[in-house]
Scaffold this active site. Structure first.
Site, PDB file in Angstrom:
ATOM      1  CG  ASP B   8      -1.671   1.240   1.471  1.00 21.40           C
ATOM      2  OD1 ASP B   8      -1.677   2.110   0.573  1.00 21.40           O
ATOM      3  OD2 ASP B   8      -2.273   1.381   2.554  1.00 21.40           O
ATOM      4  CE  LYS B  70      -1.411   6.981  -3.529  1.00 21.13           C
ATOM      5  NZ  LYS B  70      -1.927   6.156  -2.418  1.00 21.13           N
ATOM      6  CD  GLU B 171      -4.750   3.628  -2.326  1.00 15.48           C
ATOM      7  OE1 GLU B 171      -5.561   4.504  -1.964  1.00 15.48           O
ATOM      8  OE2 GLU B 171      -3.590   3.879  -2.670  1.00 15.48           O
ATOM      9  CG  ASP B 193      -9.080   4.538   0.731  1.00 17.58           C
ATOM     10  OD1 ASP B 193      -8.520   5.190   1.638  1.00 17.58           O
ATOM     11  OD2 ASP B 193      -8.447   3.857  -0.090  1.00 17.58           O
TER      12      ASP B 193
END
Lengths: 155, 540
Positions: B8, B70, B171, B193
């Protein structure tokens, strides 16, 4: 090993079809419900999803992947063709489709499709109205008309 | 036995795990930590420091510490949101080739995939130390709404770290997999999420070993970072008012306030009020300042209300897209650290009319899913790997896999099948400036469709087609993806050439384009360079 041979035969069958209709690729009846389409797609995924065949010969895997990807598109088409319409409007639970209109209406509908593909919304609208005049019963056509009218409003 | 790592790769933190017969085993850092900060430091003393150790340099050398990579990976640097995000970091980002963001640290220029590859390499090394064997394959998770460029860049990061990225999975889908694996369920669930930098909602249908995403949406510029920044702005104003110093131009000062804001945010998830002082503020005049603060949970909730509302709106949109009512959803999974905030859970409970599931660990569940998928792809899964068995954390040296002869039983468990979806509609520009949809948002992947193009002029040997991503009817209102070029066409009268272009989105959510002349069947060159993405490596 025969499961694998069956899978390759299936892939060749899928890729060999010329202009297949969504329900043909999903191997269901044209008037099937969305739920039936989902179950059919899940059944295909359980045996043909490329993730399950990573150890396959790369060329065969490519074949299976392409066949599966075509079926995924068919599933999406079937779902979006059927989901937009309320159940009550469907004759005996069948999803309305272009196949159910009269042949005269179909000629106009194809012209409308072509015009819309070119982005000529007004021409498409006119052709759709002609098609409805030829087949006033078609739910499919009335909904297509509503969508074009919406697009004209937004454009 | 080949072991594949599930990773992850988060905006603020990363977690890695592997599937073992007794459960999912987490990869521990040098201090025994399961959660590894996604931070890469290039300190004065030389070398590269990654993870929890790198965080220490944030105060002393803020411009040499790269965090939140990211947010920029695979992005077009000219996108307005990216420009805005650049103002929020203390290191230098410049424009590179193909409109890629490039990090400048001292005399080094690095792409975002290079930065992320340091994080991945760190995890790889930790895993190899723990398991005593080399790791060459991985499954990496990405936000469900990540675009083509972001996915390509993430894959590139894996390649640079020496990992064969077997699969990128979304995810929320990974979380659903960890939740449902081995339980043979028939149900509809929602995964909410809300992480450090990104936000996603997916609605899934679990049907035995099938995990089908019905609809998904999100925002890759909405996360805990934004909440910290909102609170840091308040602290900055207080600093200006009380200490008579505007901290905004001072990097180190702002970093300190951001860290203070994060701590206050976490405190307010447990308690009704936070009161205290932020100490050790290095003031511009060389003195050390202290800033008192007092904030209630209620005040904080007001401050972040706009962000929370956005997550609620997107959740409702996804339910509409899935054609489902909230009452049909039988469980709601909360993933990501930001779901610890009470107001987020409260609003979510309002939407669904039920309390979200509180038995899953929001920091770890995504990596668990990635590990299960990695196990599935290498066909090394066994019955006890799911959440049901709880996570068996082995200490290094006691891992069942490090014994060398541990054989994983295979064949006695149904391998999960993930049916994920295309994150955004892919369209091409028509002559009139509108879009023509080729691949719809939320269509199942992998998917392939073909489209026939022709030439507009006599003897035309090159056709250029503008491609975009987005849901708007007008081309200019969407995000440009790049230009598809069909080159070296045989000269023919206009309209005679029929070029069949196939658009394929693979199981990683990455677009591939190929073309063939319909008459001759000859393959044509078709190249689509996605803006912001690294150069394509045709190894997949």
């Amino acid at each position: 090993m025969s499961a694998r041979a069956d899978l390759l035969l299936w892939a060749q069958r899928v890729l060999g079809q010329k202009k297949p209709r969504p329900h043909q690729l999903l191997e269901i009846r044209e008037d099937a419900t969305v739920e039936q389409a989902t179950q059919a797609f899940h059944k295909i995924a359980r045996s043909a999803h490329p993730d399950l065949h990573r150890t396959m010969d790369p060329e065969d895997l490519e074949l299976v992947t392409r066949a599966y990807s075509r079926v995924a598109a068919a599933y999406q088409d079937f779902r979006s063709g059927a989901r937009d319409r309320p159940e009550s409007q469907r004759p005996a639970g069948a999803a309305p489709s272009s196949a159910q209109m009269s042949s005269k209406a179909l000629v106009y509908y194809r012209k409308a499709e072509l015009a819309l593909k070119r982005g000529e919304l007004q021409v498409g609208l006119l052709q759709l109205k002609m098609a409805i005049a030829a087949d006033p019963q078609s739910v499919f056509l009335r909904e297509a008309l509503a969508r074009v009218e919406d697009e004209l409003k937004n454009a | 036995m080949a072991v594949a790592l599930g990773i992850d790769l988060g905006t603020t933190n990363s977690v890695a795990a592997i599937a073992t017969p007794t459960g999912v085993e987490f990869i521990l850092g040098p201090r025994g930590e399961r959660v590894h900060p996604s931070v890469v430091a290039f300190p004065q003393s030389g070398g590269v420091v990654v993870g929890s150790d790198a965080k220490r340099y944030r105060l002393t050398e803020p411009s040499h510490v790269i965090h939140s990579a990211k947010r920029f990976i695979g992005q077009n640097i000219r996108a307005p949101l990216v420009q805005l995000a650049i103002t929020g970091v203390r290191y230098k980002i410049v424009e590179g080739p193909n409109q890629q963001p490039i990090v400048e640290v001292r005399d080094r220029r690095m792409t975002m995939p290079e930065i992320s590859s340091h994080v991945l390499q760190h995890l790889k090394r930790c895993a190899e130390r723990q398991l005593g064997s080399e790791i060459l394959e991985a499954v990496i998770t990405v936000p469900a709404n990540f675009t083509d460029g972001q996915r390509q860049a993430t894959k590139e990061a894996g390649r640079l770290a020496g990992l064969d990225v077997m699969r990128l999975i979304n995810e929320p889908t990974a979380a659903a997999l960890a939740y449902g694996f081995g339980r043979d369920r028939q149900q509809l669930i929602a995964v909410f999420d809300f992480g450090g930098g990104t936000f996603d909602v997916s609605v899934l249908r679990l049907n035995g070993e099938i995990f089908e995403v019905i609809a998904s949406d999100g925002d890759f510029f909405l996360g805990g970072d934004d909440l910290d920044r909102a609170l840091a702005e308040v602290l900055a104003a207080e600093c200006h008012r009380i200490l008579r110093v505007d901290p905004r131009p001072h990097a180190a000062l702002m970093v300190k306030l951001m860290m203070g804001a994060e701590a206050i945010k976490c405190h307010l998830s447990e308690y009704d009020a936070a009161e205290g002082e932020i100490e050790g503020l290095d003031m511009p005049d060389g003195s050390s300042g202290r800033l008192p603060f007092a904030i209630t949970r209620h005040q904080f909730e007001d401050l972040i209300a706009g962000y929370v509302q956005r997550t609620v709106d997107v959740t409702r949109q996804v339910l509409t897209a899935a054609n489902l009512s909230p009452s049909q959803i039988s469980d709601v999974l909360c993933v990501g650290g930001s779901t610890r905030i009470p107001v987020v859970r409260r609003r979510l409970a309002e939407v669904f009319g039920r309390e979200p599931n509180n038995r899953i660990n929001p920091d770890e569940v995504v990596s668990q899913g990635a590990a299960i998928q990695a196990g599935s792809l290498t066909d090394t899964l066994s019955e006890g790997t799911g959440m049901a068995a709880r996570d068996a954390v082995a200490t290094p040296g006691h891992s069942p896999l490090s014994l060398g002869n541990a054989r994983l039983p295979t064949g006695d468990v149904k391998r999960p099948v993930l049916l994920d979806v295309n994150p955004a509609t892919l369209s091409i520009q028509t002559v009139s400036g509108f879009t023509q949809r080729l691949l719809d948002k939320n269509a199942p992947i992998p998917i392939e469709r073909t489209h026939v193009f022709t030439t507009a002029r006599d003897n035309q040997t090159r056709v250029e087609i503008d491609c975009c991503r987005g849901e708007q009817r007008k081309y200019v209102d969407n995000e440009p993806l790049g230009t598809l070029v069909l080159d070296n066409l045989p000269p023919r009268p206009r309209g005679e050439l029929k070029i069949e272009v196939s658009f394929r989105v693979d199981a990683n959510g990455i677009l591939h384009v190929s073309a063939a002349d319909q008459v001759s069947g000859v393959r044509q060159e078709a190249h689509l360079q996605v803006l912001g993405a690294p150069e394509k490596h045709e190894d997949a």
